[in-house]
Write an enzyme that holds these catalytic residues in place. Structure first.
Site, PDB file in Angstrom:
ATOM      1  N   GLY A  29       0.808  -1.216   0.000  1.00  0.00           N
ATOM      2  CA  GLY A  29       0.000   0.000   0.000  1.00  0.00           C
ATOM      3  C   GLY A  29       0.839   1.262   0.000  1.00  0.00           C
ATOM      4  O   GLY A  29       2.024   1.235  -0.326  1.00  0.00           O
ATOM      5  N   LEU A  31       0.536   3.718  -2.066  1.00  0.00           N
ATOM      6  CA  LEU A  31       0.964   3.651  -3.463  1.00  0.00           C
ATOM      7  C   LEU A  31       1.571   4.973  -3.941  1.00  0.00           C
ATOM      8  O   LEU A  31       1.089   6.053  -3.598  1.00  0.00           O
ATOM      9  CB  LEU A  31      -0.238   3.277  -4.349  1.00  0.00           C
ATOM     10  CG  LEU A  31      -0.941   1.967  -3.968  1.00  0.00           C
ATOM     11  CD1 LEU A  31      -2.121   1.700  -4.905  1.00  0.00           C
ATOM     12  CD2 LEU A  31       0.024   0.787  -3.974  1.00  0.00           C
ATOM     13  N   HIS A  32       2.647   4.851  -4.716  1.00  0.00           N
ATOM     14  CA  HIS A  32       3.328   6.031  -5.256  1.00  0.00           C
ATOM     15  C   HIS A  32       3.600   5.813  -6.748  1.00  0.00           C
ATOM     16  O   HIS A  32       3.159   4.803  -7.326  1.00  0.00           O
ATOM     17  CB  HIS A  32       4.611   6.314  -4.470  1.00  0.00           C
ATOM     18  CG  HIS A  32       5.518   5.120  -4.325  1.00  0.00           C
ATOM     19  ND1 HIS A  32       6.147   4.534  -5.396  1.00  0.00           N
ATOM     20  CD2 HIS A  32       5.861   4.381  -3.232  1.00  0.00           C
ATOM     21  CE1 HIS A  32       6.872   3.507  -4.977  1.00  0.00           C
ATOM     22  NE2 HIS A  32       6.703   3.377  -3.671  1.00  0.00           N
ATOM     23  N   HIS A  35       4.625   2.388  -8.011  1.00  0.00           N
ATOM     24  CA  HIS A  35       3.537   1.411  -8.166  1.00  0.00           C
ATOM     25  C   HIS A  35       2.716   1.723  -9.423  1.00  0.00           C
ATOM     26  O   HIS A  35       2.302   0.810 -10.147  1.00  0.00           O
ATOM     27  CB  HIS A  35       2.598   1.453  -6.948  1.00  0.00           C
ATOM     28  CG  HIS A  35       3.254   1.054  -5.661  1.00  0.00           C
ATOM     29  ND1 HIS A  35       3.457   1.939  -4.620  1.00  0.00           N
ATOM     30  CD2 HIS A  35       3.748  -0.127  -5.234  1.00  0.00           C
ATOM     31  CE1 HIS A  35       4.038   1.305  -3.614  1.00  0.00           C
ATOM     32  NE2 HIS A  35       4.228   0.062  -3.961  1.00  0.00           N
ATOM     33  N   GLN A  59       7.831  -9.658   7.446  1.00  0.00           N
ATOM     34  CA  GLN A  59       9.065  -9.203   6.822  1.00  0.00           C
ATOM     35  C   GLN A  59       9.710  -8.024   7.552  1.00  0.00           C
ATOM     36  O   GLN A  59      10.705  -7.486   7.085  1.00  0.00           O
ATOM     37  CB  GLN A  59       8.830  -8.878   5.340  1.00  0.00           C
ATOM     38  CG  GLN A  59       7.976  -7.656   5.065  1.00  0.00           C
ATOM     39  CD  GLN A  59       7.614  -7.555   3.592  1.00  0.00           C
ATOM     40  OE1 GLN A  59       6.814  -8.318   3.065  1.00  0.00           O
ATOM     41  NE2 GLN A  59       8.236  -6.611   2.888  1.00  0.00           N
ATOM     42  N   ASP A 149      13.754  -2.634  -5.458  1.00  0.00           N
ATOM     43  CA  ASP A 149      13.986  -3.717  -4.488  1.00  0.00           C
ATOM     44  C   ASP A 149      14.618  -4.885  -5.237  1.00  0.00           C
ATOM     45  O   ASP A 149      13.992  -5.930  -5.447  1.00  0.00           O
ATOM     46  CB  ASP A 149      12.663  -4.122  -3.839  1.00  0.00           C
ATOM     47  CG  ASP A 149      12.065  -2.971  -3.051  1.00  0.00           C
ATOM     48  OD1 ASP A 149      12.761  -2.421  -2.190  1.00  0.00           O
ATOM     49  OD2 ASP A 149      10.911  -2.593  -3.324  1.00  0.00           O
ATOM     50  N   GLN A 152      15.000  -8.339  -3.680  1.00  0.00           N
ATOM     51  CA  GLN A 152      13.665  -8.940  -3.595  1.00  0.00           C
ATOM     52  C   GLN A 152      13.271  -9.565  -4.940  1.00  0.00           C
ATOM     53  O   GLN A 152      12.674 -10.644  -4.985  1.00  0.00           O
ATOM     54  CB  GLN A 152      12.650  -7.877  -3.172  1.00  0.00           C
ATOM     55  CG  GLN A 152      11.201  -8.306  -3.304  1.00  0.00           C
ATOM     56  CD  GLN A 152      10.245  -7.323  -2.670  1.00  0.00           C
ATOM     57  OE1 GLN A 152      10.105  -7.279  -1.463  1.00  0.00           O
ATOM     58  NE2 GLN A 152       9.561  -6.514  -3.472  1.00  0.00           N
ATOM     59  N   SER A 184       9.905   5.636  -3.146  1.00  0.00           N
ATOM     60  CA  SER A 184       9.744   4.614  -2.108  1.00  0.00           C
ATOM     61  C   SER A 184       8.720   5.122  -1.110  1.00  0.00           C
ATOM     62  O   SER A 184       8.610   6.333  -0.878  1.00  0.00           O
ATOM     63  CB  SER A 184      11.090   4.422  -1.393  1.00  0.00           C
ATOM     64  OG  SER A 184      10.896   3.796  -0.138  1.00  0.00           O
ATOM     65  N   ARG A 186       8.947   4.869   1.946  1.00  0.00           N
ATOM     66  CA  ARG A 186       9.665   5.462   3.088  1.00  0.00           C
ATOM     67  C   ARG A 186      10.122   6.900   2.818  1.00  0.00           C
ATOM     68  O   ARG A 186      10.500   7.598   3.756  1.00  0.00           O
ATOM     69  CB  ARG A 186      10.830   4.572   3.514  1.00  0.00           C
ATOM     70  CG  ARG A 186      10.340   3.259   4.132  1.00  0.00           C
ATOM     71  CD  ARG A 186      11.425   2.440   4.791  1.00  0.00           C
ATOM     72  NE  ARG A 186      10.867   1.334   5.556  1.00  0.00           N
ATOM     73  CZ  ARG A 186      10.724   0.082   5.107  1.00  0.00           C
ATOM     74  NH1 ARG A 186      11.095  -0.233   3.883  1.00  0.00           N
ATOM     75  NH2 ARG A 186      10.201  -0.859   5.884  1.00  0.00           N
TER      76      ARG A 186
HETATM   77  O1  PAF Z   1       7.819  -4.758  -2.041  1.00  0.00           O
HETATM   78  C1  PAF Z   1       6.873  -4.829  -1.238  1.00  0.00           C
HETATM   79  O2  PAF Z   1       6.055  -3.920  -1.139  1.00  0.00           O
HETATM   80  C2  PAF Z   1       6.728  -6.068  -0.367  1.00  0.00           C
HETATM   81  O3  PAF Z   1       7.975  -6.562  -0.010  1.00  0.00           O
HETATM   82  C3  PAF Z   1       5.876  -7.161  -1.015  1.00  0.00           C
HETATM   83  C4  PAF Z   1       6.505  -7.698  -2.279  1.00  0.00           C
HETATM   84  C5  PAF Z   1       4.493  -6.627  -1.320  1.00  0.00           C
HETATM   85  C6  PAF Z   1       5.716  -8.350  -0.058  1.00  0.00           C
HETATM   86  O4  PAF Z   1       5.085  -7.968   1.125  1.00  0.00           O
END
Ligand code: PAF
Length: 279
Positions: A29, A31-32, A35, A59, A149, A152, A184, A186
């Protein structure tokens, strides 16, 4: 119109009659523009698009920002509607982890014990575990992730390849604010001045890339040069700045002039920011 769905059963029943291909964007969520760029790519190739909005406790490490992580479902729904996302899935913790029956995904140490994984113990295991659950629920044809990321993204590729998911993983380029700072969630914690300071992170990455591409420095020397650059910026504290191979994030030979990334994690006023650049 975007349909907001909160339960797994309701989502599954809705998806059983959806048009294919089905696209899926997992998010936490807030969202920026990053996204939104994923949504645009997904809309181009999918007939139905699901975006999940779930802040995954698993996480976050102890002392990290799970409690204060920005949450704004209304604004997220508006962004989904404006960008024609078909379904926003907003499950509760219990919906994703019923009775705490969780299949914890174990990842190879080559992927987890490097870069962000050195300081964020169990972070990638938490990411892989929630994605394993979400991928099983949605069963998408395409899944979309941002390249900011980057570690990831390698975890996602491993998950799809090793847990028999048939989805195609699409990765999308980093979207940056006007000063170069990678978008991001953050960034919301930063003041305007702090964002200007944080813009030096991308400058350091570009410096390293330029130094290698022009033949002045090897990846190792370029790393040191960028570390010196960052050390001169007050308030920035580098956690790591490293060159890793594009193939599998393994260490990079000093002879390399392409086919790798510089990746960095930097702390600023208690906020941890990550970024990378491909060389
Ligand atoms: O990148 C993220 O926002 C999170 O790590 C994800 C992939 C939604 C998993 O919770």
């Amino acid at each position: 119109m975007t349909v907001l769905i909160k339960t797994v059963n309701e989502l599954k029943s809705k998806l059983s009659e959806c048009n294919k291909p089905l696209g899926f964007i997992p998010t936490m969520g807030s969202l920026h523009d990053g996204h939104i760029s994923l949504i645009k790519v997904a809309k181009d190739e999918c007939k139905t698009l699901v975006l999940s909005n779930f802040v995954n406790k698993l996480q976050f490490g102890q002392g990290e920002d799970f409690e204060k992580y920005p949450r704004d479902i209304e604004s997220d729904l508006k962004i989904c509607e404006d960008n024609k996302v078909d379904i926003m899935f907003v499950p509760s913790h219990e919906e994703i982890y019923p009775n705490e029956e969780i299949e914890i995904v174990t990842l190879p140490v080559e992927l987890t014990d490097i870069l962000c994984g050195k300081t964020r113990k169990n972070h990638f295991q938490g990411v892989a575990t929630v994605l394993h659950r979400l991928f099983n629920i949605v069963n998408a044809d395409f899944v979309y992730f941002g390249e900011k990321d980057l570690q990831q993204l390698y975890v996602v590729r491993w998950l799809v390849a090793n847990k028999s998911f048939s989805a195609t993983v699409r990765s999308c380029p980093i979207i940056r604010e006007s000063n170069g700072l990678a978008c991001s969630t953050r960034n919301k914690y930063l003041t305007k001045d702090e964002k200007d300071t944080a813009a030096n992170i991308y400058k350091a990455l570009k410096l390293a890339k330029g130094n290698v591409r022009s033949g002045i420095f090897t990846p190792g020397k370029a790393t040191l040069e960028s570390l010196v650059f960052l050390s001169k910026i007050p308030k920035l504290k580098v956690e790591y700045f490293e060159a890793k191979s594009k193939n599998d994030l393994s260490p990079v030979s000093e002879k390399k002039v392409s086919g790798f990334y510089f990746l960095t994690a930097v702390h600023l006023s208690g906020i941890r920011l990550i970024d990378n650049i491909e060389v």
